[in-house]
Design a protein around this motif. Structure first.
Motif, PDB file in Angstrom:
ATOM      1  N   LEU A 106       0.801  -1.216   0.000  1.00  0.00           N
ATOM      2  CA  LEU A 106       0.000   0.000   0.000  1.00  0.00           C
ATOM      3  C   LEU A 106       0.841   1.277   0.000  1.00  0.00           C
ATOM      4  O   LEU A 106       0.290   2.381   0.051  1.00  0.00           O
ATOM      5  N   GLU A 107       2.151   1.130  -0.093  1.00  0.00           N
ATOM      6  CA  GLU A 107       2.989   2.302  -0.331  1.00  0.00           C
ATOM      7  C   GLU A 107       2.735   2.868  -1.728  1.00  0.00           C
ATOM      8  O   GLU A 107       2.990   4.041  -1.977  1.00  0.00           O
ATOM      9  N   ASP A 108       2.238   2.034  -2.617  1.00  0.00           N
ATOM     10  CA  ASP A 108       1.870   2.487  -3.961  1.00  0.00           C
ATOM     11  C   ASP A 108       0.519   3.193  -3.869  1.00  0.00           C
ATOM     12  O   ASP A 108      -0.494   2.565  -3.534  1.00  0.00           O
ATOM     13  N   PRO A 109       0.450   4.494  -4.149  1.00  0.00           N
ATOM     14  CA  PRO A 109      -0.821   5.215  -3.997  1.00  0.00           C
ATOM     15  C   PRO A 109      -1.913   4.754  -4.951  1.00  0.00           C
ATOM     16  O   PRO A 109      -3.084   5.089  -4.759  1.00  0.00           O
ATOM     17  N   ALA A 110      -1.542   3.999  -5.982  1.00  0.00           N
ATOM     18  CA  ALA A 110      -2.551   3.508  -6.920  1.00  0.00           C
ATOM     19  C   ALA A 110      -3.292   2.292  -6.379  1.00  0.00           C
ATOM     20  O   ALA A 110      -4.315   1.892  -6.943  1.00  0.00           O
ATOM     21  N   ILE A 111      -2.791   1.690  -5.313  1.00  0.00           N
ATOM     22  CA  ILE A 111      -3.398   0.491  -4.734  1.00  0.00           C
ATOM     23  C   ILE A 111      -4.265   0.884  -3.546  1.00  0.00           C
ATOM     24  O   ILE A 111      -3.810   1.570  -2.629  1.00  0.00           O
ATOM     25  N   GLY A 112      -5.512   0.434  -3.555  1.00  0.00           N
ATOM     26  CA  GLY A 112      -6.441   0.797  -2.487  1.00  0.00           C
ATOM     27  C   GLY A 112      -6.587  -0.243  -1.405  1.00  0.00           C
ATOM     28  O   GLY A 112      -7.017   0.071  -0.289  1.00  0.00           O
ATOM     29  N   TRP A 113      -6.237  -1.491  -1.699  1.00  0.00           N
ATOM     30  CA  TRP A 113      -6.497  -2.581  -0.755  1.00  0.00           C
ATOM     31  C   TRP A 113      -5.627  -3.780  -1.111  1.00  0.00           C
ATOM     32  O   TRP A 113      -5.100  -3.883  -2.217  1.00  0.00           O
ATOM     33  N   TRP A 245     -11.872   4.792  -7.778  1.00  0.00           N
ATOM     34  CA  TRP A 245     -11.378   5.562  -6.633  1.00  0.00           C
ATOM     35  C   TRP A 245      -9.873   5.698  -6.731  1.00  0.00           C
ATOM     36  O   TRP A 245      -9.177   4.784  -7.148  1.00  0.00           O
ATOM     37  N   ARG A 246      -9.358   6.846  -6.358  1.00  0.00           N
ATOM     38  CA  ARG A 246      -7.917   7.057  -6.297  1.00  0.00           C
ATOM     39  C   ARG A 246      -7.561   7.760  -5.005  1.00  0.00           C
ATOM     40  O   ARG A 246      -8.340   8.575  -4.496  1.00  0.00           O
ATOM     41  N   THR A 247      -6.395   7.467  -4.467  1.00  0.00           N
ATOM     42  CA  THR A 247      -5.897   8.235  -3.340  1.00  0.00           C
ATOM     43  C   THR A 247      -5.605   9.655  -3.822  1.00  0.00           C
ATOM     44  O   THR A 247      -5.359   9.873  -5.009  1.00  0.00           O
ATOM     45  N   PRO A 248      -5.626  10.637  -2.934  1.00  0.00           N
ATOM     46  CA  PRO A 248      -5.304  12.005  -3.357  1.00  0.00           C
ATOM     47  C   PRO A 248      -3.948  12.108  -4.048  1.00  0.00           C
ATOM     48  O   PRO A 248      -3.809  12.821  -5.049  1.00  0.00           O
ATOM     49  N   SER A 249      -2.962  11.375  -3.564  1.00  0.00           N
ATOM     50  CA  SER A 249      -1.629  11.451  -4.169  1.00  0.00           C
ATOM     51  C   SER A 249      -1.629  10.834  -5.562  1.00  0.00           C
ATOM     52  O   SER A 249      -0.975  11.338  -6.477  1.00  0.00           O
ATOM     53  N   ALA A 250      -2.357   9.725  -5.751  1.00  0.00           N
ATOM     54  CA  ALA A 250      -2.435   9.117  -7.084  1.00  0.00           C
ATOM     55  C   ALA A 250      -3.179  10.024  -8.053  1.00  0.00           C
ATOM     56  O   ALA A 250      -2.821  10.141  -9.222  1.00  0.00           O
ATOM     57  N   SER A 251      -4.220  10.691  -7.568  1.00  0.00           N
ATOM     58  CA  SER A 251      -4.968  11.619  -8.420  1.00  0.00           C
ATOM     59  C   SER A 251      -4.099  12.784  -8.849  1.00  0.00           C
ATOM     60  O   SER A 251      -4.173  13.254  -9.987  1.00  0.00           O
ATOM     61  N   ALA A 252      -3.249  13.265  -7.947  1.00  0.00           N
ATOM     62  CA  ALA A 252      -2.377  14.385  -8.270  1.00  0.00           C
ATOM     63  C   ALA A 252      -1.396  14.021  -9.368  1.00  0.00           C
ATOM     64  O   ALA A 252      -1.127  14.774 -10.288  1.00  0.00           O
ATOM     65  N   VAL A 253      -0.872  12.789  -9.302  1.00  0.00           N
ATOM     66  CA  VAL A 253       0.039  12.323 -10.325  1.00  0.00           C
ATOM     67  C   VAL A 253      -0.671  12.193 -11.675  1.00  0.00           C
ATOM     68  O   VAL A 253      -0.161  12.577 -12.718  1.00  0.00           O
TER      69      VAL A 253
END
Length: 262
Positions: A106-113, A245-253
């Motif tokens: 889950l260090e990868d912001p593209a992974i949610g679970w 769904w994306r984490t905020p950091s993944a969305s920013a990228v």
């Protein structure tokens, strides 16, 4: 300090197994800077947990009105502080390194679970694996849902191994308000909403014993089971049809403007 919150609902038959579950938590080695907390929730207000847990400041017992495992998990979530939420049933055991592997994935912001491989643990101490595991690595949106639909509502992953970002868990509405299969409903909703990761290293021993809920006649009643599956499927399909769904950091990228080279 980042925290991974391990959430465990408890009912009377599972109480004798809590000490072993705690032992499997104490044996975990986490990445530098991380800590764990164990949020244990009685499904009821009988005092079941009084004196049943080790006096460890990382162990947070609680209780609430009886409402089934989904309600107990959600009430435990209200007391959890972690940015990652890990499921652990009271009668199951984590393997060494399980939490560290969840955190690393889950260090990868593209992974949610995440979910992981399990071994069934029998009363005589023997273990056995299953042959439905996905490949080690990423799981695309909808892959678990489609497998579940094609295979008689049987999942290719064990929902009790789920580790999920707290924000995603809350956006999905948490565990479903069902008398059983609430964890299956959450895993399929997560898979329909975000990319996941399957950890091919065994992360949990799934105890097989006469008192487990999934072995009860009520859990396997055809009429109720089909009703549960219908609701789980309908919710997951609606989520799959929506935006991922994306984490905020993944969305920013994803939205960062590209720059011409040279």
């Amino acid at each position: 300090m980042p925290v991974i919150s391990v959430i465990t609902p408890v009912h009377p038959p599972s109480l004798p197994h809590l000490a072993e579950a705690y032992g499997s938590l104490v044996a975990q080695e986490l990445p530098p800077g991380w800590s764990w907390e164990w949020v244990v929730q009685e499904d009821g207000e009988t005092g079941l947990l009084d004196g049943a847990l080790s006096p460890d400041e990382r162990v947070l017992p609680g209780s609430g009105r009886r409402g089934g495992p989904g309600v107990a998990r959600m009430m435990a979530l209200s007391r959890a502080s972690g940015e990652l939420i890990k499921a652990l049933d009271a009668d199951d055991l984590l393997t060494p390194g399980a939490l560290a592997r969840d955190i690393a994935a889950l260090e990868d912001p593209a992974i949610g679970w995440t979910t992981c491989r399990v071994l069934d643990l029998f009363p005589d101490g023997t273990t056995a694996g299953v042959d439905s595991d996905p490949e080690d690595g990423p799981i695309e949106r909808g892959a678990i849902l489609r497998y579940w639909q094609r295979n008689g509502y049987v999942s290719s992953v064990v929902p009790g191994t789920l580790c999920i970002r707290r924000e995603l868990l809350l956006r999905l509405g948490g565990w479903m308000a069902l008398p059983a299969s609430e964890d299956t409903g959450l895993v399929l909703a997560a898979n329909a909403s975000a990319d996941g990761w399957f950890l091919g290293t065994c992360g949990m021993f799934y105890r097989k014993w006469d008192g487990q809920v999934t072995a009860s006649a009520a859990h396997n009643d055809d009429k109720e089971r089909l009703a549960r599956m219908k609701l789980i499927e309908e919710r997951a399909e609606l989520m799959l049809a929506g935006q991922p769904w994306r984490t905020p950091s993944a969305s920013a990228v994803a939205t960062q403007p590209s720059r011409a080279l040279g």
